[in-house]
Write a protein that holds these residues in place. Structure first.
Motif, PDB file in Angstrom:
ATOM      1  N   ARG A   1       0.887  -0.638   0.351  1.00 59.34           N
ATOM      2  CA  ARG A   1      -0.069   0.196   0.175  1.00 59.34           C
ATOM      3  C   ARG A   1       0.757   1.386  -0.177  1.00 59.34           C
ATOM      4  NH1 ARG A   1      -3.367  -3.674   3.588  1.00 59.34           N
ATOM      5  NH2 ARG A   1      -2.032  -2.949   5.079  1.00 59.34           N
ATOM      6  N   PRO A   2       1.090   1.630  -1.036  1.00 51.20           N
ATOM      7  CA  PRO A   2       2.301   3.180  -0.348  1.00 51.20           C
ATOM      8  C   PRO A   2       1.567   3.982  -0.622  1.00 51.20           C
ATOM      9  CG  PRO A   2       2.146   2.123  -3.747  1.00 51.20           C
ATOM     10  CD  PRO A   2       1.405   0.978  -2.852  1.00 51.20           C
ATOM     11  N   LEU A   3       2.581   5.252  -0.869  1.00 52.93           N
ATOM     12  CA  LEU A   3       1.792   6.528  -0.491  1.00 52.93           C
ATOM     13  C   LEU A   3       1.374   7.413  -1.446  1.00 52.93           C
ATOM     14  CD1 LEU A   3       1.008   8.665   2.010  1.00 52.93           C
ATOM     15  CD2 LEU A   3       3.549   9.100   2.031  1.00 52.93           C
ATOM     16  N   LYS A   4       0.086   7.919  -2.218  1.00 55.60           N
ATOM     17  CA  LYS A   4       0.132   7.973  -2.680  1.00 55.60           C
ATOM     18  C   LYS A   4      -0.431   9.691  -2.356  1.00 55.60           C
ATOM     19  CE  LYS A   4      -2.377   4.323  -5.683  1.00 55.60           C
ATOM     20  NZ  LYS A   4      -1.108   4.613  -7.209  1.00 55.60           N
ATOM     21  N   ALA A   5      -0.098  10.720  -3.134  1.00 51.13           N
ATOM     22  CA  ALA A   5      -0.250  11.818  -3.637  1.00 51.13           C
ATOM     23  C   ALA A   5      -0.823  12.761  -4.801  1.00 51.13           C
ATOM     24  CB  ALA A   5       0.946  13.042  -2.117  1.00 51.13           C
ATOM     25  N   THR A   6      -1.400  14.270  -4.316  1.00 50.02           N
ATOM     26  CA  THR A   6      -1.691  14.495  -5.279  1.00 50.02           C
ATOM     27  C   THR A   6      -0.555  15.927  -5.744  1.00 50.02           C
ATOM     28  OG1 THR A   6      -3.938  14.159  -5.222  1.00 50.02           O
ATOM     29  CG2 THR A   6      -3.646  16.046  -6.763  1.00 50.02           C
ATOM     30  N   ALA A   7       0.144  15.996  -7.314  1.00 49.85           N
ATOM     31  CA  ALA A   7       0.334  16.830  -6.949  1.00 49.85           C
ATOM     32  C   ALA A   7      -0.344  18.517  -8.380  1.00 49.85           C
ATOM     33  CB  ALA A   7       1.646  16.383  -8.839  1.00 49.85           C
ATOM     34  N   HIS A   8       0.564  19.540  -7.905  1.00 49.52           N
ATOM     35  CA  HIS A   8      -0.461  20.272  -8.017  1.00 49.52           C
ATOM     36  C   HIS A   8       0.521  21.257  -9.143  1.00 49.52           C
ATOM     37  CE1 HIS A   8      -2.429  24.101  -7.077  1.00 49.52           C
ATOM     38  NE2 HIS A   8      -3.091  24.266  -7.729  1.00 49.52           N
ATOM     39  N   ARG A   9      -0.004  21.651 -10.554  1.00 48.46           N
ATOM     40  CA  ARG A   9       0.830  22.244 -10.616  1.00 48.46           C
ATOM     41  C   ARG A   9       0.095  23.477 -12.229  1.00 48.46           C
ATOM     42  NH1 ARG A   9       4.029  19.846  -8.637  1.00 48.46           N
ATOM     43  NH2 ARG A   9       5.753  18.388  -9.202  1.00 48.46           N
ATOM     44  N   PHE A  10       0.871  24.192 -12.178  1.00 44.53           N
ATOM     45  CA  PHE A  10       0.022  25.227 -13.165  1.00 44.53           C
ATOM     46  C   PHE A  10       0.723  26.321 -14.086  1.00 44.53           C
ATOM     47  CE2 PHE A  10       0.222  27.772  -9.243  1.00 44.53           C
ATOM     48  CZ  PHE A  10       1.193  28.631  -9.512  1.00 44.53           C
ATOM     49  N   ALA A  11       0.904  26.602 -15.156  1.00 43.57           N
ATOM     50  CA  ALA A  11       1.793  27.512 -16.050  1.00 43.57           C
ATOM     51  C   ALA A  11       0.849  28.171 -16.587  1.00 43.57           C
ATOM     52  CB  ALA A  11       2.590  26.525 -16.949  1.00 43.57           C
ATOM     53  N   LEU A  12       1.813  29.750 -16.921  1.00 40.64           N
ATOM     54  CA  LEU A  12       1.412  30.628 -17.888  1.00 40.64           C
ATOM     55  C   LEU A  12       2.225  31.109 -18.179  1.00 40.64           C
ATOM     56  CD1 LEU A  12       1.909  33.472 -16.469  1.00 40.64           C
ATOM     57  CD2 LEU A  12       0.103  32.617 -14.439  1.00 40.64           C
ATOM     58  N   LEU A  13       1.894  32.014 -19.265  1.00 41.23           N
ATOM     59  CA  LEU A  13       3.023  32.732 -20.768  1.00 41.23           C
ATOM     60  C   LEU A  13       2.133  34.382 -20.550  1.00 41.23           C
ATOM     61  CD1 LEU A  13       4.226  32.588 -23.073  1.00 41.23           C
ATOM     62  CD2 LEU A  13       2.511  32.772 -24.563  1.00 41.23           C
ATOM     63  N   ALA A  14       2.901  35.419 -20.378  1.00 37.62           N
ATOM     64  CA  ALA A  14       2.730  36.870 -19.592  1.00 37.62           C
ATOM     65  C   ALA A  14       3.606  37.814 -20.358  1.00 37.62           C
ATOM     66  CB  ALA A  14       2.801  36.776 -18.176  1.00 37.62           C
ATOM     67  N   CYS A  15       2.625  38.795 -21.131  1.00 37.15           N
ATOM     68  CA  CYS A  15       3.713  39.595 -21.811  1.00 37.15           C
ATOM     69  C   CYS A  15       3.532  40.672 -21.181  1.00 37.15           C
ATOM     70  CB  CYS A  15       3.279  39.923 -23.465  1.00 37.15           C
ATOM     71  SG  CYS A  15       3.140  38.159 -24.150  1.00 37.15           S
ATOM     72  N   ARG A  16       5.076  41.814 -21.383  1.00 34.63           N
ATOM     73  CA  ARG A  16       5.200  43.271 -21.104  1.00 34.63           C
ATOM     74  C   ARG A  16       4.512  44.160 -22.434  1.00 34.63           C
ATOM     75  NH1 ARG A  16      10.079  46.750 -19.109  1.00 34.63           N
ATOM     76  NH2 ARG A  16       8.956  49.177 -19.178  1.00 34.63           N
ATOM     77  N   PRO A  17       3.064  44.653 -22.307  1.00 34.30           N
ATOM     78  CA  PRO A  17       2.874  45.609 -23.052  1.00 34.30           C
ATOM     79  C   PRO A  17       4.275  46.196 -24.037  1.00 34.30           C
ATOM     80  CG  PRO A  17       1.620  46.164 -21.212  1.00 34.30           C
ATOM     81  CD  PRO A  17       2.706  45.191 -20.900  1.00 34.30           C
ATOM     82  N   GLY A  18       4.417  46.428 -25.240  1.00 26.48           N
ATOM     83  CA  GLY A  18       5.220  46.740 -26.778  1.00 26.48           C
ATOM     84  C   GLY A  18       5.095  48.497 -25.678  1.00 26.48           C
TER      85      GLY A  18
END
Length: 256
Positions: free
Chosen positions: A239-256
């Motif tokens: 009975r191994p230990l299971k856990a939930t990995a939580h990730r997020f990603a984003l793309l942002a730009c500096r206005p020209g």
């Protein structure tokens, strides 16, 4: 000495597994030494490395925040004409410099070393950051791409050991987007996801907690001995230990 596979680790006793976990040398952020002792089910709907590679041909100046030992950045060669990296975890700095400086990459211990509007692409996998500093460093029209570990990442580990939850438990995609927008950046894409991570033996869990010191700050095997032994017994019974990995990603730009 190489770490044992999951099968061999399961044949070892508690004390041997703990001793190996505490003695195993480690540098940079190469987690392949876990082998099949830590496994992942499912995956992310985006590919951070591919997203970075797709942007490199048009990039003149690249900054990699929190490069670790430079493992990923070095694999992206050939790199843009100007490429720099930061690494604030002291043991990783000489590792990163040894790997990256021969490629012409400057490795700094923080972003203060760089002038305003120095980079047209900033990448960041799992490093903390300040939104206003991202805006300062980006050229007008420049892009920031990051994948982050969410604040509820692997929270089942903390619960299993009766350890306090993450101090940054509220860190999530919504907060990151709001922070970047408040700093004057445009968030043009974002996504959040989760997958299951399984720890198959107690040595792998202890090694992980030793390396990822922010998961349970001040983690010590003596203080958590009773809980660790209970988990070890569960793991040896299949009975191994299971856990939930939580990730997020984003793309942002500096206005020209």
């Amino acid at each position: 000495m190489a770490e044992p596979s999951g099968r061999l680790a399961g044949m070892k006793g508690y004390d041997d597994l703990i001793r190996e976990a505490l003695d195993t040398p480690f540098e940079g952020w190469d987690f392949s030494l876990f082998g099949d002792r830590v496994t992942h089910e499912g995956g992310l709907p985006w590919d951070y490395e591919t997203m970075v590679r797709d942007r490199l041909p048009a990039t003149k100046a690249l900054l990699d925040l929190g490069t670790g030992g430079g493992e990923l950045l070095s694999s992206l060669a050939p790199l843009p004409p100007r490429t720099a990296a930061t690494e604030e975890y002291a043991p990783n700095v000489p590792v990163a410099r040894a790997r990256l400086e021969p490629l012409g990459v400057e490795v700094a211990e923080g972003t203060a070393a760089f002038d305003d509007a120095s980079f047209d692409l900033i990448i960041n996998r799992h490093e903390s950051y300040r939104p206003e500093e991202i805006r300062r460093l980006l050229t007008p029209g420049g892009t920031y791409l990051t994948q982050q570990v969410g604040g509820r990442d692997l929270e089942e580990l903390n619960a299993a050991l009766a350890a306090p939850p993450h101090e940054d438990a509220a860190w999530n995609l919504a907060g990151a987007v709001a922070g970047l927008r408040a700093a004057g950046l445009d968030v043009v894409w974002s996504e959040e996801a989760a997958f299951t991570t399984t720890f198959h033996d107690i040595g792998a869990l202890v090694l992980f907690l030793r390396l990822i010191s922010w998961q349970i700050p001040g983690f010590d095997v003596t203080a958590y001995d009773a809980r660790l032994r209970c988990l070890h017994e569960e793991m040896t019974r299949g009975r191994p230990l299971k856990a939930t990995a939580h990730r997020f990603a984003l793309l942002a730009c500096r206005p020209g």
